[in-house]
Design a protein around this motif. Structure first.
Motif, PDB file in Angstrom:
ATOM      1  N   VAL A 195      -5.958  10.445  -0.914  1.00 54.83           N
ATOM      2  CA  VAL A 195      -5.524   9.129  -1.398  1.00 54.83           C
ATOM      3  C   VAL A 195      -4.408   8.512  -0.548  1.00 54.83           C
ATOM      4  N   ALA A 225       0.824  -1.208   0.000  1.00 51.36           N
ATOM      5  CA  ALA A 225       0.000   0.000   0.000  1.00 51.36           C
ATOM      6  C   ALA A 225       0.857   1.256   0.000  1.00 51.36           C
ATOM      7  N   THR A 237       1.090   3.268  -3.243  1.00 48.63           N
ATOM      8  CA  THR A 237       0.042   4.263  -3.505  1.00 48.63           C
ATOM      9  C   THR A 237       0.305   5.542  -2.722  1.00 48.63           C
ATOM     10  N   VAL A 238       0.798   5.394  -1.493  1.00 48.19           N
ATOM     11  CA  VAL A 238       1.146   6.576  -0.692  1.00 48.19           C
ATOM     12  C   VAL A 238       2.215   7.394  -1.411  1.00 48.19           C
ATOM     13  N   ALA A 246      -8.719   4.317  -2.477  1.00 50.12           N
ATOM     14  CA  ALA A 246      -7.293   4.084  -2.253  1.00 50.12           C
ATOM     15  C   ALA A 246      -7.049   3.009  -1.205  1.00 50.12           C
ATOM     16  N   SER A 247      -7.944   2.910  -0.222  1.00 50.15           N
ATOM     17  CA  SER A 247      -7.754   1.900   0.822  1.00 50.15           C
ATOM     18  C   SER A 247      -7.871   0.486   0.270  1.00 50.15           C
ATOM     19  N   ALA A 280      -4.747   4.961   1.372  1.00 52.77           N
ATOM     20  CA  ALA A 280      -3.864   3.821   1.107  1.00 52.77           C
ATOM     21  C   ALA A 280      -3.197   3.334   2.389  1.00 52.77           C
ATOM     22  N   GLY A 295      -4.734  -0.158  -3.377  1.00 54.64           N
ATOM     23  CA  GLY A 295      -3.378  -0.616  -3.120  1.00 54.64           C
ATOM     24  C   GLY A 295      -3.279  -2.091  -2.788  1.00 54.64           C
TER      25      GLY A 295
END
Length: 445
Positions: free
Chosen positions: A359, A45, A48-49, A238-239, A363, A242
């Motif tokens: 976002v 994840a 994505t961060v 986003a959660s 993530a 990712g």
């Protein structure tokens, strides 16, 4: 190739097409690369961060830059910077030197360039086309983005990655380079104040320019409401986004080469939504479109978390993409129609700071949930969270308010120092949709 056959909008269209191809290739190859390096949900994840953290750090300066310098130059420089970064990453993979930190760095730097390019690109159409043609032009741009970015790029990226880890990154770098070349065919897009007065505008402070754009955005109640609704949609998206690669290769038991289709199949829905927006949205209304954009993905997360059927999961993602695409066109067209060109870059940046700034937090939350509760539980939590968030947020965005906002005159706040002229005072008091009459505006990503 010359600028004449393409025309100004065609040059923008071509540049965005090449850029979206590169994005699509990397949408599949980057998660696959990180998944080969680690199976830790939080680390996965983290990609994505790293990708969206620039929207918190660079967005507001990028918006001010888009209103101060030639937007064509921003597109050229930003795309070439991304080309160079991913070419270096591909070279490191060719040399068999790979590390999660290196991928994070490449994605973060590319994200910084992307904030510059996207803010400038979203502010360009009103300079090339009359107001009446914006909706159709945005439909074409978003349809192209959907086809290439998520329908063509991800399967190609996954296939190239299966051949060699570096192949997708070399190809993406080449596509970014072509995007920069296509942007060179655009006419000069100097700040609107210079074009209007045929002389350089009075210099203003960079920080003050950012503040003016933020104030214009924040004072518009409906635009602010839509921003928080879109932020909620993006947070929960986003959660789960990712973790999708771990869901596909883990609980669903599919090979890595199949991951591209979980990104690509929803693109068919996004294409349909883009092409049908002009017919569908007027019939159901912008308010209903906002509800669909929130509740349809929530239902999709529940299906992904509970189902063991790949076709059912893909169908749920398809439906969510249709709703999201409809809403995105409504919002982008409205913002371009209502915000003055001299503020469009900064207002777009302020909006996207809220919307895309959610976002990386989403993530990170998804990674923590995936590590603590499991991958499927993270999807179910997102489904419940988005459904609950939609109730107070979507209910405050009505079709009537959106229509009023789109018809409102594009009034601006003054952007220079000193006392406003009588004409400027009239523009300010008239407001931009929300000022003086409560009600107007929207957007998405």
């Amino acid at each position: 190739m010359t600028a004449a056959p393409l025309g100004p909008f065609g040059a923008l269209w071509a540049s965005q097409a090449f850029s979206n191809l590169a994005d699509g290739l990397l949408q599949a190859s980057a998660p696959l690369l990180v998944a080969t390096l680690t199976q830790d949900p939080l680390v996965v994840a983290g990609l994505t961060v790293a990708q969206f953290l620039p929207w918190l750090v660079v967005t507001l300066p990028a918006g001010a830059l888009a209103d101060r310098v030639d937007r064509r130059r921003i597109l050229v420089a930003g795309n070439w910077l991304r080309a160079g970064g991913f070419a270096l990453l591909a070279l490191s993979l060719t040399a068999e030197w790979s590390h999660v930190g290196l991928l994070y760095a490449a994605v973060f730097l590319a994200g910084c360039a992307e904030t510059m390019v996207d803010n400038a690109a979203l502010a360009i159409p009103p300079r090339l086309l009359p107001r009446a043609r914006l909706e159709r032009a945005n439909g074409r741009l978003f349809a192209t983005q959907s086809v290439i970015n998520t329908f063509i790029g991800p399967p190609a990226g996954a296939a190239l990655f299966a051949l060699a880890a570096s192949a997708a990154f070399y190809t993406g770098a080449a596509a970014f380079a072509l995007a920069g070349l296509a942007a060179l065919l655009l006419p000069a897009l100097r700040p609107a104040a210079e074009d209007d007065q045929h002389r350089p505008a009075a210099p203003t402070g960079f920080v003050r320019d950012i503040g003016v754009g933020w104030a214009h955005f924040w004072r518009h109640a409906l635009l602010r409401r839509v921003a928080f609704l879109s932020a909620a949609i993006n947070f929960f998206g986003a959660s789960t986004g990712g973790l999708l690669v771990l869901l596909v290769t883990g609980p669903y038991g599919l090979p890595a080469s199949s991951y591209g289709w979980f990104v690509a199949v929803p693109a068919a829905g996004a294409i349909i939504g883009s092409l049908l927006a002009a017919r569908v949205v007027p019939r159901i209304g912008g308010g209903a479109t906002g509800w669909l954009a929130a509740l349809t993905p929530a239902a999709g997360y529940a299906v992904l978390g509970l189902s063991h059927s790949t076709p059912l999961a893909l169908a749920a993602m398809f439906a969510a993409a249709v709703a999201s695409s409809l809403n995105q066109i409504v919002v982008s067209t409205l913002r371009q129609a209502a915000v003055p060109d001299e503020l469009l870059g900064r207002v777009t940046a302020a909006y996207r700071l809220i919307v895309l700034g959610a976002v990386p937090f989403g993530a990170l939350t998804g990674g923590l949930l995936g590590r603590a509760l499991g991958i499927r539980a993270a999807f179910l939590t997102a489904a419940l969270g988005l459904a609950l968030a939609a109730v107070p947020l979507a209910s405050r965005v009505t079709t009537r308010a959106l229509r009023d906002a789109e018809k409102a005159p594009r009034a601006a706040l003054p952007v220079h120092t000193g006392t406003p002229s009588r004409a400027e005072q009239g523009r300010i008091s008239g407001g931009s949709g929300d000022h003086g009459r409560r009600g107007p505006r929207t957007e998405h990503s």
